[in-house]
Write a protein that holds these residues in place. Structure first.
Motif, mmCIF file in Angstrom:
data_model
loop_
_atom_site.group_PDB
_atom_site.id
_atom_site.type_symbol
_atom_site.label_atom_id
_atom_site.label_comp_id
_atom_site.label_asym_id
_atom_site.label_seq_id
_atom_site.Cartn_x
_atom_site.Cartn_y
_atom_site.Cartn_z
ATOM 1 N N SER A 344 1.158 -1.050 -0.341
ATOM 2 C CA SER A 344 0.443 -0.104 -0.127
ATOM 3 C C SER A 344 0.644 1.441 0.086
ATOM 4 O O SER A 344 1.124 1.887 -0.718
ATOM 5 C CB SER A 344 -1.072 -0.123 1.710
ATOM 6 O OG SER A 344 -2.202 -0.971 0.778
ATOM 7 N N ILE A 345 2.218 1.208 1.016
ATOM 8 C CA ILE A 345 2.612 2.469 0.647
ATOM 9 C C ILE A 345 3.130 2.647 -0.354
ATOM 10 O O ILE A 345 3.372 3.947 -0.947
ATOM 11 C CB ILE A 345 3.756 2.150 2.085
ATOM 12 C CG1 ILE A 345 2.950 2.178 3.249
ATOM 13 C CG2 ILE A 345 5.253 3.638 2.267
ATOM 14 C CD1 ILE A 345 3.689 1.734 5.086
ATOM 15 N N VAL A 346 4.077 1.512 -1.483
ATOM 16 C CA VAL A 346 4.492 1.392 -2.497
ATOM 17 C C VAL A 346 3.866 1.681 -3.495
ATOM 18 O O VAL A 346 3.958 2.959 -4.420
ATOM 19 C CB VAL A 346 5.207 0.232 -2.403
ATOM 20 C CG1 VAL A 346 5.015 0.456 -3.754
ATOM 21 C CG2 VAL A 346 6.209 0.173 -2.298
ATOM 22 N N LYS A 347 2.352 1.752 -3.265
ATOM 23 C CA LYS A 347 1.284 2.416 -4.413
ATOM 24 C C LYS A 347 1.200 3.364 -4.100
ATOM 25 O O LYS A 347 0.582 4.797 -4.806
ATOM 26 C CB LYS A 347 0.028 1.537 -4.185
ATOM 27 C CG LYS A 347 -0.709 1.607 -5.322
ATOM 28 C CD LYS A 347 -1.697 1.044 -4.737
ATOM 29 C CE LYS A 347 -2.848 1.184 -6.584
ATOM 30 N NZ LYS A 347 -3.220 2.267 -6.881
ATOM 31 N N VAL A 348 0.968 4.159 -3.003
ATOM 32 C CA VAL A 348 0.695 5.475 -2.669
ATOM 33 C C VAL A 348 1.817 6.391 -2.657
ATOM 34 O O VAL A 348 1.412 7.341 -3.680
ATOM 35 C CB VAL A 348 0.337 5.727 -0.906
ATOM 36 C CG1 VAL A 348 0.524 7.267 -1.186
ATOM 37 C CG2 VAL A 348 -0.479 4.893 -1.110
ATOM 38 N N ASP A 349 3.056 5.542 -2.502
ATOM 39 C CA ASP A 349 3.841 6.982 -2.673
ATOM 40 C C ASP A 349 4.082 7.139 -4.609
ATOM 41 O O ASP A 349 4.794 8.093 -4.907
ATOM 42 C CB ASP A 349 5.233 6.079 -2.550
ATOM 43 C CG ASP A 349 5.051 6.766 -1.205
ATOM 44 O OD1 ASP A 349 4.319 7.500 -0.348
ATOM 45 O OD2 ASP A 349 6.286 6.273 -0.376
ATOM 46 N N ASN A 350 3.921 5.485 -5.395
ATOM 47 C CA ASN A 350 4.581 5.794 -6.665
ATOM 48 C C ASN A 350 3.102 7.129 -6.968
ATOM 49 O O ASN A 350 3.619 7.941 -8.296
ATOM 50 C CB ASN A 350 3.800 4.799 -6.973
ATOM 51 C CG ASN A 350 5.389 3.845 -7.094
ATOM 52 O OD1 ASN A 350 6.116 4.146 -7.270
ATOM 53 N ND2 ASN A 350 5.182 2.308 -7.103
ATOM 54 N N ASP A 351 2.091 7.084 -7.016
ATOM 55 C CA ASP A 351 1.104 7.644 -7.215
ATOM 56 C C ASP A 351 0.857 8.765 -7.055
ATOM 57 O O ASP A 351 1.031 9.980 -7.091
ATOM 58 C CB ASP A 351 -0.712 7.142 -6.844
ATOM 59 C CG ASP A 351 -1.366 5.602 -6.812
ATOM 60 O OD1 ASP A 351 -0.394 5.960 -8.185
ATOM 61 O OD2 ASP A 351 -1.873 4.619 -6.449
ATOM 62 N N ILE A 352 2.212 9.051 -5.903
ATOM 63 C CA ILE A 352 2.109 10.893 -5.927
ATOM 64 C C ILE A 352 3.636 11.573 -6.467
ATOM 65 O O ILE A 352 3.290 12.069 -6.886
ATOM 66 C CB ILE A 352 2.616 10.840 -3.663
ATOM 67 C CG1 ILE A 352 1.651 10.783 -3.430
ATOM 68 C CG2 ILE A 352 3.385 12.257 -4.064
ATOM 69 C CD1 ILE A 352 2.166 10.010 -1.715
ATOM 70 N N VAL A 353 4.178 10.561 -7.157
ATOM 71 C CA VAL A 353 5.442 11.093 -7.575
ATOM 72 C C VAL A 353 4.382 10.970 -9.239
ATOM 73 O O VAL A 353 5.611 12.395 -10.325
ATOM 74 C CB VAL A 353 6.253 9.661 -7.460
ATOM 75 C CG1 VAL A 353 7.522 9.944 -8.802
ATOM 76 C CG2 VAL A 353 7.362 9.706 -6.280
ATOM 77 N N VAL A 354 4.060 9.710 -9.658
ATOM 78 C CA VAL A 354 3.863 10.390 -11.421
ATOM 79 C C VAL A 354 2.770 11.597 -10.758
ATOM 80 O O VAL A 354 2.718 12.811 -11.474
ATOM 81 C CB VAL A 354 2.794 8.942 -11.755
ATOM 82 C CG1 VAL A 354 1.973 9.440 -12.677
ATOM 83 C CG2 VAL A 354 3.667 7.756 -11.106
ATOM 84 N N LEU A 355 1.770 12.056 -9.353
ATOM 85 C CA LEU A 355 0.917 12.962 -9.682
ATOM 86 C C LEU A 355 2.407 14.445 -9.966
ATOM 87 O O LEU A 355 1.849 15.850 -10.497
ATOM 88 C CB LEU A 355 -0.066 13.176 -9.122
ATOM 89 C CG LEU A 355 -1.447 12.286 -8.791
ATOM 90 C CD1 LEU A 355 -2.045 12.575 -7.816
ATOM 91 C CD2 LEU A 355 -2.052 12.531 -10.149
ATOM 92 N N GLN A 356 2.996 14.243 -9.416
ATOM 93 C CA GLN A 356 4.050 15.614 -8.821
ATOM 94 C C GLN A 356 4.187 15.641 -10.214
ATOM 95 O O GLN A 356 4.268 16.847 -10.530
ATOM 96 C CB GLN A 356 5.062 15.104 -8.260
ATOM 97 C CG GLN A 356 5.979 15.990 -8.406
ATOM 98 C CD GLN A 356 5.307 17.486 -6.775
ATOM 99 O OE1 GLN A 356 4.867 17.408 -5.506
ATOM 100 N NE2 GLN A 356 5.084 19.067 -7.863
ATOM 101 N N GLN A 357 5.180 14.602 -11.219
ATOM 102 C CA GLN A 357 5.403 15.106 -12.417
ATOM 103 C C GLN A 357 4.351 15.411 -13.108
ATOM 104 O O GLN A 357 5.018 16.335 -13.736
ATOM 105 C CB GLN A 357 5.828 13.982 -12.651
ATOM 106 C CG GLN A 357 7.565 13.085 -11.814
ATOM 107 C CD GLN A 357 7.539 11.459 -12.462
ATOM 108 O OE1 GLN A 357 7.045 11.033 -13.779
ATOM 109 N NE2 GLN A 357 9.270 10.774 -12.920
ATOM 110 N N LYS A 358 3.498 14.991 -13.213
ATOM 111 C CA LYS A 358 2.219 15.348 -13.918
ATOM 112 C C LYS A 358 1.781 16.978 -13.506
ATOM 113 O O LYS A 358 1.473 17.774 -14.478
ATOM 114 C CB LYS A 358 0.524 14.784 -13.654
ATOM 115 C CG LYS A 358 -0.100 14.976 -14.676
ATOM 116 C CD LYS A 358 -1.839 15.057 -14.569
ATOM 117 C CE LYS A 358 -2.617 15.494 -15.341
ATOM 118 N NZ LYS A 358 -3.844 14.024 -15.030
ATOM 119 N N ARG A 359 2.208 17.261 -12.505
ATOM 120 C CA ARG A 359 1.952 18.756 -12.064
ATOM 121 C C ARG A 359 3.208 19.724 -12.333
ATOM 122 O O ARG A 359 2.974 20.907 -12.767
ATOM 123 C CB ARG A 359 1.736 18.686 -10.668
ATOM 124 C CG ARG A 359 1.637 20.558 -10.062
ATOM 125 C CD ARG A 359 1.287 20.503 -8.025
ATOM 126 N NE ARG A 359 1.121 22.181 -7.360
ATOM 127 C CZ ARG A 359 1.863 23.015 -7.970
ATOM 128 N NH1 ARG A 359 3.208 22.622 -8.805
ATOM 129 N NH2 ARG A 359 1.471 23.802 -7.752
#
Length: 749
Positions: A344-359
């Motif tokens: 769960s932690i890995v998935k959340v961290d990956n999602d945060i990084v992807v969204l941060q790149q998109k931002r």
């Protein structure tokens, strides 16, 4: 037979009032017959102007430089079809832009961005061409365009090009004040040349194939084929001027509405250059289209490639820390609960990084207040809140489990992030390599073999039409400016005086007059040589009506004069006398024109022994009356031309002369000078029984005739009527109505 009026109208004060025409109602309508008659009257002027205009048109068509047109075709595709080989890359579809507008592409094709590249690539800022002889030089040079050697100069004009000359200037740099200025390149012996400014000052001197550097100019001539002495016009244009010149002959349009097909044409005097320039325009346009379509993918790829090394370092560091911990603590197995928490932690961290790149990508195009940026921020905030919850769960695990979980998490997150970023970068590289743009060339530029201009047949046709219009306009202007009497009815209507006879033009009389002037055939009369001529028939009718003109007169003499010279009064006098004599009457003609009298020439008689000698030398009346070739017709010549004609005519012996002659004949005809030119006619008119004015068709304004009548009446001479001379029967034949009626009746064998 000419129209007759059986009575004379006496002069009164009402004569000068306007008398309505019997045909006045026709004035409100276009008289087609009058128009046709006028056109036939002036046909040679119209034909001459038209022929001149056609010859000018033919000359222009022959010397005009032909212009050739190259055409090509483009297709502007929608974005969905333009992607082609990268259509499956849906993850980067937004990077490639929206559908293309044809209107926008038309403007791009004519933009400075595209045309500027063409100008630079083809070196169109340099203009170099032979100097041709004005007007006809280019046309003559085209005849030798494919010759192996330059043509020989015409008329020794070696400074001009006459065909076969060529020049290629690969580079030309000039001082700022020489940009756009015309320069002259003069060819010398041995492929040498000189470059002069417009004032003839030497700027540079060199040879073909060698870079020439001067103080204000740098020049490299790669090819020069011309005779020594030939001059070339060379100039360096600014890029803006070259682009404007290019844009002026480039035409682009959508072939059919909403067809997404663009047709491009380019015109030039050189067939090969037209297609070359248009092809370069199309290639430059396609290149910029591809560059524009791949620009955003290139920008995103650059951002990802900058992030990949950092993620790789983080991954290596995380793996090293996790391996060291396991070596120091031994193998540690994570419980099922811990592994689930790790996932769960890995998935959340990956999602945060992807969204941060998109931002970060969105922030390159939008501000922080943009809805898309704010939406990404809210997603990141929710994920970080979930991450905080997971961190609290991790804090309840044993220390060894927490450390192992944290290190293993770092490895998993770094690996997932690096792998995703690496895949995205690879997809963008494929997208960039496969981008083909939204446009494609359907037909490359091809120049038609036939020139589009000049259209020689059209030029000749239009010049003929224009010449005819100018001819018609000239006739209209002449007719408008020259308000003259064309028919006898105008005289009767405006002056209230009768026209006793209308005498048509006689070609035979013109020929007789030419022969007499040349001294080849003296003593010939129209009434004798051509008794059936129309003019003679009209004079026979005048012979009949002359009786009415003399009614009430106390003398049997008739004065014949005119308002101006060259109206045919002498022609009327001599032939009327011959016609009267042929009818059995005794006729004497008195040439009272003591200034320019010439009736004696027509009768082959000498001038001497006439009126002048009778008055001044006391000759007898019998000695000055001379018989002619016509039985019953005699003549009294002018005698020697005196210095004081008016004084002689006012002498009492002149009155005695006329009185004595009247007793010796049935009809005395006196030919007098023009009324408006001199006062002689008024002097003679007071001594004769009747006065007739001769008016010539198309010669006098009505005011001139009125002035002549007034001049005679003021001198006490009553004008009985007019003889209308020189009527053009050819013209009358095309007129309709009463004005066009002319009858002739001749004997035939």
């Amino acid at each position: 037979m000419a129209r007759q009026t059986p009575h004379a109208v006496p002069f009164d004060e009402t004569r000068h009032k306007h008398v309505p025409s019997l045909h006045g109602k026709g004035d409100d309508f276009i008289n087609l017959g009058e128009i046709i008659a006028t056109l036939f009257e002036w046909k040679w002027l119209i034909l001459s102007i038209t022929a001149f205009a056609v010859s000018v048109g033919v000359f222009v068509a022959l010397v005009s430089t032909p212009i050739y047109r190259a055409d090509a075709m483009l297709q502007v595709e929608d974005k969905g079809t333009a992607k082609g080989g990268i259509a499956a890359l849906r993850d980067v579809e937004a990077v490639l832009g929206d559908s293309t507008s044809v209107a926008a592409e038309l403007e791009i094709l004519r933009s400075r961005m595209i045309l500027g590249r063409v100008v630079e690539r083809l070196n169109l800022t340099i203009v170099a061409e032979p100097r041709y002889f004005p007007i006809v030089g280019r046309a003559l040079a085209r005849r030798h365009a494919n010759a192996d050697a330059p043509a020989e100069p015409l008329l020794g004009l070696s400074g001009h090009a006459w065909g076969g000359e060529r020049i290629t200037v690969q580079s030309l740099e000039v001082a700022p004040d020489l940009v756009g200025m015309p320069l002259t390149l003069v060819v010398d012996e041995g492929e040498q040349f000189r470059l002069l400014d417009e004032d003839g000052i030497l700027l540079a001197q060199g040879a073909v194939g060698i870079l020439v550097n001067g103080e204000r100019v740098s020049l490299f001539v790669a090819e020069l084929v011309a005779r020594p002495g030939t001059r070339f016009d060379v100039s360096r244009r600014s890029q803006a001027e070259a682009i404007a010149s290019l844009r002026g002959v480039l035409e682009v349009r959508e072939r059919a509405r909403q067809s997404n097909v663009i047709e491009a044409t380019f015109s030039d005097t050189d067939r090969a250059r037209a297609s070359a320039i248009l092809n370069e325009v199309l290639n430059a346009y396609v290149r910029q289209n591809v560059e524009y379509r791949s620009a955003e993918a290139e920008s995103t790829l650059a951002f990802l490639e900058a992030q990949l090394p950092e993620l790789k370092n983080e991954l290596d560091t995380a793996e090293a820390a996790y391996n060291n911990y396991r070596q120091n603590r031994g193998s540690i197995d994570l419980t099922m609960e811990t592994q689930a928490m790790l996932s769960s932690i890995v998935k959340v961290d990956n999602d945060i990084v992807v969204l941060q790149q998109k931002r970060d990508e969105l922030r390159q195009r939008f501000t922080a207040e943009h809805p898309q940026v704010q939406s990404v921020d809210s997603q990141i905030a929710r994920l970080r809140a979930l991450r905080s919850t997971l961190d609290k769960d991790v804090s309840r695990l044993p220390d060894t489990q927490q450390t192992a979980l944290r290190l293993h998490r770092d490895v998993e997150v770094s690996t997932a992030l690096y792998t995703n970023l690496l895949n995205s970068a690879q997809q963008l590289r494929v997208a960039r390599a496969g981008t083909v743009g939204d446009v494609r060339i359907i037909d490359s530029a091809v120049t038609a073999h036939q020139a589009i201009a000049p259209r020689k047949a059209l030029i000749v046709l239009l010049s003929g039409v224009l010449g005819a219009l100018i001819g018609l306009g000239s006739v209209w202007a002449i007719r408008a400016l020259r308000v003259v009497v064309e028919d006898p009815e105008t005289i009767e209507r405006e002056l209230s005086l009768p026209v006793y006879a209308t005498v048509p033009e006689s070609k035979a009389e013109e020929e007789i007059d030419r022969r007499i002037k040349r001294g080849r055939n003296a003593g010939e009369l129209l009434a004798v040589a051509h008794p059936d001529d129309g003019a003679v028939e009209s004079l026979r009718s005048l012979r009949t009506t002359l009786h009415f003109a003399l009614l009430g007169a106390d003398r049997g003499s008739v004065l014949i004069t005119g308002p101006a010279p060259d109206v045919g009064k002498s022609f009327i006098s001599k032939n009327l006398g011959a016609v009267l004599a042929q009818s059995g009457k005794r006729v004497i003609i008195v040439d009272a024109d003591l200034r320019k009298g010439h009736i004696h020439k027509e009768f082959a008689l000498p001038r001497n022994g006439g009126i002048s000698e009778f008055i001044t030398s006391g000759l007898s009346l019998e000695s000055i009356v001379r018989p002619t070739i016509v039985e019953g017709l005699s003549i009294v010549t002018t005698g020697q031309i005196p210095p004081n004609p008016s004084e002689l005519l006012m002498h009492e012996r002149f009155a005695a002369l006329l009185h004595g002659l009247e007793t010796q004949c049935d009809v005395l005809i006196v030919d007098a000078p023009p009324v408006l030119a001199v006062s002689d006619a008024v002097i003679v008119g007071r001594l004769t029984g009747a006065t007739l004015l001769v008016a010539r068709a198309g010669r006098h304004p009505i005011g001139e005739l009125d002035q002549a009548v007034k001049r005679l009446e003021q001198g006490g001479v009553s004008v009985k009527g007019f003889v209308f001379n020189g009527l053009d029967l050819q013209r009358q034949r095309h007129r309709f109505g009463y004005q066009g009626y002319q009858y002739q009746y001749k004997y035939s064998a």
